[in-house]
Design an enzyme around this catalytic site. Structure first.
Site, PDB file in Angstrom:
ATOM      1  N   GLY A  45      -1.062   1.800 -10.069  1.00 13.10           N
ATOM      2  CA  GLY A  45      -1.491   3.307  -9.898  1.00 13.10           C
ATOM      3  C   GLY A  45      -0.071   3.838  -9.589  1.00 13.10           C
ATOM      4  O   GLY A  45       0.985   3.480  -9.027  1.00 13.10           O
ATOM      5  N   GLN A  50       5.196  10.475  -6.247  1.00 16.66           N
ATOM      6  CA  GLN A  50       6.253   9.528  -6.476  1.00 16.66           C
ATOM      7  C   GLN A  50       6.938   9.763  -7.691  1.00 16.66           C
ATOM      8  O   GLN A  50       8.023   8.970  -7.770  1.00 16.66           O
ATOM      9  CB  GLN A  50       5.120   8.183  -6.636  1.00 16.66           C
ATOM     10  CG  GLN A  50       4.447   7.559  -5.654  1.00 16.66           C
ATOM     11  CD  GLN A  50       3.807   6.696  -5.781  1.00 16.66           C
ATOM     12  OE1 GLN A  50       2.713   6.135  -6.449  1.00 16.66           O
ATOM     13  NE2 GLN A  50       4.325   5.112  -5.536  1.00 16.66           N
ATOM     14  N   CYS A 110       3.490  -0.967  -2.737  1.00 14.30           N
ATOM     15  CA  CYS A 110       3.721   0.355  -3.214  1.00 14.30           C
ATOM     16  C   CYS A 110       5.204   0.774  -3.964  1.00 14.30           C
ATOM     17  O   CYS A 110       6.168   0.148  -3.599  1.00 14.30           O
ATOM     18  CB  CYS A 110       3.843   1.410  -1.834  1.00 14.30           C
ATOM     19  SG  CYS A 110       3.851   3.285  -2.506  1.00 14.30           S
ATOM     20  N   LEU A 111       5.082   1.323  -5.443  1.00 17.66           N
ATOM     21  CA  LEU A 111       6.198   1.147  -6.114  1.00 17.66           C
ATOM     22  C   LEU A 111       7.449   2.039  -5.292  1.00 17.66           C
ATOM     23  O   LEU A 111       8.536   1.946  -5.462  1.00 17.66           O
ATOM     24  CB  LEU A 111       6.032   2.035  -7.288  1.00 17.66           C
ATOM     25  CG  LEU A 111       5.027   1.150  -8.200  1.00 17.66           C
ATOM     26  CD1 LEU A 111       4.807   1.934  -9.459  1.00 17.66           C
ATOM     27  CD2 LEU A 111       5.782  -0.055  -8.677  1.00 17.66           C
ATOM     28  N   HIS A 152      -5.557   4.161  -2.030  1.00 18.95           N
ATOM     29  CA  HIS A 152      -3.882   4.110  -1.975  1.00 18.95           C
ATOM     30  C   HIS A 152      -3.559   5.440  -2.434  1.00 18.95           C
ATOM     31  O   HIS A 152      -2.523   6.063  -2.043  1.00 18.95           O
ATOM     32  CB  HIS A 152      -3.405   2.918  -2.366  1.00 18.95           C
ATOM     33  CG  HIS A 152      -2.061   2.735  -2.601  1.00 18.95           C
ATOM     34  ND1 HIS A 152      -1.153   1.857  -1.702  1.00 18.95           N
ATOM     35  CD2 HIS A 152      -0.861   3.425  -3.032  1.00 18.95           C
ATOM     36  CE1 HIS A 152      -0.076   1.854  -1.721  1.00 18.95           C
ATOM     37  NE2 HIS A 152       0.337   2.903  -2.698  1.00 18.95           N
ATOM     38  N   GLU A 153      -3.751   5.656  -3.952  1.00 12.25           N
ATOM     39  CA  GLU A 153      -3.157   6.869  -4.646  1.00 12.25           C
ATOM     40  C   GLU A 153      -3.457   8.120  -3.867  1.00 12.25           C
ATOM     41  O   GLU A 153      -2.914   9.034  -3.941  1.00 12.25           O
ATOM     42  CB  GLU A 153      -3.667   6.696  -6.049  1.00 12.25           C
ATOM     43  CG  GLU A 153      -3.187   5.401  -6.607  1.00 12.25           C
ATOM     44  CD  GLU A 153      -1.695   5.017  -6.485  1.00 12.25           C
ATOM     45  OE1 GLU A 153      -0.934   5.858  -6.414  1.00 12.25           O
ATOM     46  OE2 GLU A 153      -1.279   3.794  -6.438  1.00 12.25           O
ATOM     47  N   HIS A 156      -1.521   9.156  -1.204  1.00 16.14           N
ATOM     48  CA  HIS A 156      -0.182   9.744  -1.606  1.00 16.14           C
ATOM     49  C   HIS A 156      -0.380  10.970  -1.639  1.00 16.14           C
ATOM     50  O   HIS A 156       0.651  11.880  -1.498  1.00 16.14           O
ATOM     51  CB  HIS A 156       0.177   9.152  -3.003  1.00 16.14           C
ATOM     52  CG  HIS A 156       0.823   7.892  -2.959  1.00 16.14           C
ATOM     53  ND1 HIS A 156       2.359   7.751  -2.188  1.00 16.14           N
ATOM     54  CD2 HIS A 156       0.692   6.553  -3.419  1.00 16.14           C
ATOM     55  CE1 HIS A 156       2.780   6.495  -2.285  1.00 16.14           C
ATOM     56  NE2 HIS A 156       1.721   5.879  -2.939  1.00 16.14           N
TER      57      HIS A 156
HETATM   58 ZN    ZN Z   1       1.841   3.735  -3.560  1.00 14.31          ZN
END
Ligand code: ZN
Length: 200
Positions: A45, A50, A110-111, A152-153, A156
């Site tokens: 995701g 991000q 997480c990226l 999670h997304e 963000h």
């Molecule tokens: Zn993340």
């Protein structure tokens, strides 16, 4: 186009996002770029902050987990109504309408926080309302891994990172690594953008 991913410490990651009013050509390009960026970084995701944007939207594709999900019983990890899990999905202006009392713990990454994985407790099921890129309102009840990725997304978009949700003990253990990351001492195997107070 693959966009550089913002890293822990970047102020945009902790800022709340703005509701999307219309999906114009520019936003469609952003959505396409976010999907390409998510695939380029092998993520499940990716949320707009991000990639340095403040629109209230994220993209998700849990298909890399499909084999695992099938082994565990897809229906347990699915969505009602069914959401085809073998392709990317775009969630615009999402709202969590309900969360199950039952919580489950699972390791997350997480990226924007490369190299760190920690177990996180989250509700097992959620009901989410969102809009598609055609501005159609949808509602799904998601469970299992899909529910986890959606939460999670969604976080963000509220300026919340998974490291905010781990135990105070684990937070203390990670404090130094996160501080270094926020200073730009970080490596990832995908393009990143360092925008930290220390560098300005
Ligand atoms: Zn993340």
């Amino acid at each position: 186009m693959i966009l550089p991913i913002r890293i822990y410490g970047d102020p945009i990651l902790t800022k709340p996002t703005q509701a999307v009013e219309t999906v114009d050509e520019e936003l469609r390009t952003l959505i396409d770029d976010m999907i390409e960026t998510m695939y380029g970084a092998s993520g499940l995701g990716l949320a707009a902050p991000q990639v340095g944007r403040s629109e209230r939207l994220f993209v998700v594709d849990v298909s890399p987990l499909l084999e695992e999900l099938e082994a565990e019983g897809l229906e347990h990890h699915g969505a009602v109504p069914p959401l085809p899990l073998d392709r990317p999905h775009v969630f615009i202006n999402p709202e969590i309408l309900e969360s199950s009392e039952e919580e489950v713990e699972f390791e997350e990454g997480c990226l924007s926080i490369p190299g760190i994985r920690e177990p996180v407790w989250r509700p097992e099921r959620i009901r989410m309302r969102y809009m598609t890129p055609d501005m159609e309102t949808r509602e799904i009840e998601a469970s299992g891994m899909l529910a986890r990725v959606l939460q999670h997304e969604y976080d963000h978009l509220q300026g919340i990172l998974f490291t905010d949700l781990i135990s105070p003990f684990r937070q203390r253990m990670l404090r130094r690594r996160l501080r270094e990351m926020a200073r730009g001492n970080v490596q990832a195997d995908y393009p990143i953008h360092i925008e930290t107070p220390a560098r300005r």
